[in-house]
Scaffold this active site. Structure first.
Site, PDB file in Angstrom:
ATOM      1  N   ALA A 117      20.253  14.210 -33.105  1.00 33.76           N
ATOM      2  CA  ALA A 117      20.733  12.899 -33.542  1.00 33.76           C
ATOM      3  C   ALA A 117      20.133  12.489 -34.884  1.00 33.76           C
ATOM      4  O   ALA A 117      20.798  11.841 -35.698  1.00 33.76           O
ATOM      5  CB  ALA A 117      20.425  11.849 -32.476  1.00 33.76           C
ATOM      6  N   PHE A 118      18.888  12.869 -35.128  1.00 33.49           N
ATOM      7  CA  PHE A 118      18.216  12.470 -36.363  1.00 33.49           C
ATOM      8  C   PHE A 118      18.935  12.987 -37.606  1.00 33.49           C
ATOM      9  O   PHE A 118      18.870  12.369 -38.674  1.00 33.49           O
ATOM     10  CB  PHE A 118      16.761  12.967 -36.343  1.00 33.49           C
ATOM     11  CG  PHE A 118      15.873  12.259 -37.303  1.00 33.49           C
ATOM     12  CD1 PHE A 118      15.362  11.005 -37.014  1.00 33.49           C
ATOM     13  CD2 PHE A 118      15.535  12.844 -38.513  1.00 33.49           C
ATOM     14  CE1 PHE A 118      14.538  10.343 -37.914  1.00 33.49           C
ATOM     15  CE2 PHE A 118      14.718  12.197 -39.418  1.00 33.49           C
ATOM     16  CZ  PHE A 118      14.214  10.933 -39.115  1.00 33.49           C
ATOM     17  N   ALA A 163       9.221  10.353 -21.918  1.00 37.54           N
ATOM     18  CA  ALA A 163       7.922   9.766 -21.598  1.00 37.54           C
ATOM     19  C   ALA A 163       7.151   9.290 -22.829  1.00 37.54           C
ATOM     20  O   ALA A 163       6.116   8.642 -22.693  1.00 37.54           O
ATOM     21  CB  ALA A 163       7.084  10.782 -20.829  1.00 37.54           C
ATOM     22  N   HIS A 202       8.955   8.717 -28.918  1.00 36.47           N
ATOM     23  CA  HIS A 202       9.879   9.453 -29.784  1.00 36.47           C
ATOM     24  C   HIS A 202      11.291   8.861 -29.711  1.00 36.47           C
ATOM     25  O   HIS A 202      11.979   8.731 -30.730  1.00 36.47           O
ATOM     26  CB  HIS A 202       9.885  10.929 -29.367  1.00 36.47           C
ATOM     27  CG  HIS A 202      10.781  11.799 -30.173  1.00 36.47           C
ATOM     28  ND1 HIS A 202      10.481  12.195 -31.453  1.00 36.47           N
ATOM     29  CD2 HIS A 202      11.979  12.356 -29.884  1.00 36.47           C
ATOM     30  CE1 HIS A 202      11.447  12.957 -31.919  1.00 36.47           C
ATOM     31  NE2 HIS A 202      12.380  13.072 -30.983  1.00 36.47           N
TER      32      HIS A 202
END
Length: 152
Positions: free
Chosen positions: A55-56, A84, A87
């Protein structure tokens, strides 16, 4: 005077930028987007797909495609699922900002179709099950916005 974009894709050329990460979801989004474009009159030969790793990377490629002058709209598709660590927050924020900036530097719509979900279940729901297909919804937005912007 009122301005509205018609949901007719005849003569439109559309680029789709899709993330390979979480491809079990993004492939469904892509199928929904392409099917919707074709159902609204966009020729299959007028749909180009650019695959990016995650996605980045979506904003850069969508900006480049939008600036080429060959397309009436760009659709972005991806799926970021909370894990978790923090990020998730960084990726979601930067992708949204990047797609928004791509709109600012081009004269065509760059549609945000990136899922940002809390769980895999939410992603599956939005990729063609009980919450619809967000790729299909992004395609409808692309057609409407492309036709709306042609009026200005």
């Amino acid at each position: 005077m009122n301005f509205e974009g018609k949901l007719v894709g005849t003569d439109l050329k559309v680029a789709i930028v899709v993330s390979r990460f979480n491809d079990f979801i993004t492939n469904r989004l892509l199928d929904g987007a392409k099917d919707t474009l074709v159902r609204h009159g966009v020729e299959d030969s007028n749909i180009d797909v650019a695959y990016v790793p995650g996605a980045f990377e979506i904003p850069l490629v969508s900006k480049k495609l939008a600036q080429k002058g060959e397309y009436d709209a760009v659709i972005t598709l991806g799926c970021v699922i909370r894990g978790a660590t923090s990020h998730y927050d960084y990726v979601c924020n930067e992708v949204a900002k990047g797609v928004s900036k791509a709109n600012d530097v081009s004269d065509i719509p760059v549609i945000f179709g990136v899922l940002t979900t809390e769980s895999i279940e939410q992603a599956v729901e939005r990729a063609g099950t009980k919450a619809g297909n967000k790729g299909a919804e992004a395609a409808v937005s692309a057609i409407e916005m492309a036709n709306l912007l042609k009026q200005f």
